[in-house]
Design an enzyme around this catalytic site. Structure first.
Site: not given
Ligand SMILES: NC(=O)c1ccc[n+]([C@@H]2O[C@H](COP(=O)([O-])OP(=O)(O)OC[C@H]3O[C@@H](n4cnc5c(N)ncnc54)[C@H](OP(=O)(O)O)[C@@H]3O)[C@@H](O)[C@H]2O)c1
Length: 294
Positions: A18-19, A62, A104, A128
């Site tokens: 997503q990000l 992540a 959070d 997590y």
């Molecule tokens: N989602 C939420 O509600 C939320 C809330 C608070 C904080 N966060 C934090 O915000 C950040 C972004 O979250 P998001 O929602 O964008 O996550 P997401 O949609 O689940 O995307 C996860 C990303 O991690 C990458 N990834 C997974 N395994 C990997 C590996 N072994 N090596 C390299 N890349 C890998 C994926 O890569 P690919 O592009 O190759 O698939 C994808 O781009 C994270 O740090 C998360 O903890 C998220």
């Protein structure tokens, strides 16, 4: 800290998330790399950094499967702590800005805790969250110049998100039960992406942990109702939504109840204010129903 030339690209770790996608939609000079090019859980980042010579690195990767992490804590720790720590150290050695994202969920959300400032005591309730909290410490230990933004409830209408799950049910005319006792500040991914890119493009960067909030607090029920209001014209039947407690949906990972964050420190230090999820939600809904390929 000052860094490599500001006209060098920003390197994004992660591509399909997503990000990462929201970062790629900004007009910044970015290079994104997915896990097929760089596995954050195990690869040495030196060659990647030396190849791209970025001005800044934004880690958008992540282990984000909150329930899955309960059964696979080592994988979550490798991706949320060890990998970011290696990346942070490699950036420090090359004078590259390093921006990392946390959550959070480092807070337990117990009554009286929110709104949380950066100085508030952390107390993760699930694997997590624990690995993300470990990651914050490991990143700052490896690179005291690093900057970490804690965000909450990131949404953009992609992938298997909460928003997509409820909209998929509504599109199929199914009733919804949505939890009303979990509260936070939903964050529209493009708001966070713009904040990160704006910071990454700077010559100097404040270091440490900052809260990036997505604007007014909401429960998942409030958020779902706002989405329904916007999507209503596109739905096959009159939507039915019922508020329930978290206990109605037992899950492997315990969720914190009230993780509203105070984002004033980021505003005071950088001029970057919180976003407002109510501005982002209409765009997400329009993209889904009116420009599905856009
Ligand atoms: N989602 C939420 O509600 C939320 C809330 C608070 C904080 N966060 C934090 O915000 C950040 C972004 O979250 P998001 O929602 O964008 O996550 P997401 O949609 O689940 O995307 C996860 C990303 O991690 C990458 N990834 C997974 N395994 C990997 C590996 N072994 N090596 C390299 N890349 C890998 C994926 O890569 P690919 O592009 O190759 O698939 C994808 O781009 C994270 O740090 C998360 O903890 C998220």
């Amino acid at each position: 800290m000052t860094s490599q030339a500001v006209d060098a690209p920003i390197l994004v770790i992660g591509r399909s998330g997503q990000l990462a996608q929201a970062l790629l939609e900004t007009d910044a000079k970015l290079v994104a790399c997915g896990r097929d090019q760089f596995d954050l859980a195990q690869d040495d980042p030196s060659a990647l950094l030396d190849a791209h010579k970025p001005h800044a690195v934004i880690n958008a990767a992540a282990y984000t499967d909150v329930n899955g992490a309960e059964a696979d804590p080592d994988a979550a720790q490798a991706l949320n702590c060890s990998g970011p720590s290696r990346l942070a150290a490699a950036c420090k050695a090359r004078d590259i800005h390093f921006l990392h994202v946390s959550t959070d969920y480092v807070f337990d959300g117990a009554p009286g805790g929110a709104p949380y400032k950066e100085t508030a005591r952390t107390h993760p309730l699930n694997v997590y969250a624990r690995t993300k909290r470990n990651g914050e410490d490991a990143v700052m230990t490896a690179n005291e110049d690093a900057m970490i933004l804690r965000a909450a409830w990131i949404f953009d209408g992609r992938g298997g998100s909460f928003l997509n799950a409820i909209l998929n049910r509504l599109d199929n005319g199914l009733p919804l039960k949505v939890v009303n006792d979990q509260i936070s500040t939903p964050t529209w991914a493009p708001d966070l992406a713009r904040a990160l890119v704006g910071l990454a493009q700077r010559e100097t960067l404040p270091s440490g942990v900052f809260h990036f909030s997505g604007g007014p607090a909401a429960s998942w029920y409030d958020f779902a109702r706002a989405a329904i209001r916007l999507a209503q014209a596109h739905l096959p039947v009159e939507p039915v939504i019922e508020p329930v407690d978290s206990s109605a949906f037992p899950q492997p990972a315990q969720r914190p109840l009230d993780t509203r964050m105070d984002a004033q420190a980021l505003l005071a230090t950088t001029g970057i204010g919180p976003g407002d999820w109510r501005a982002g939600l209409p765009e997400v809904i329009a993209r889904r129903y009116e420009h599905p390929k856009g």
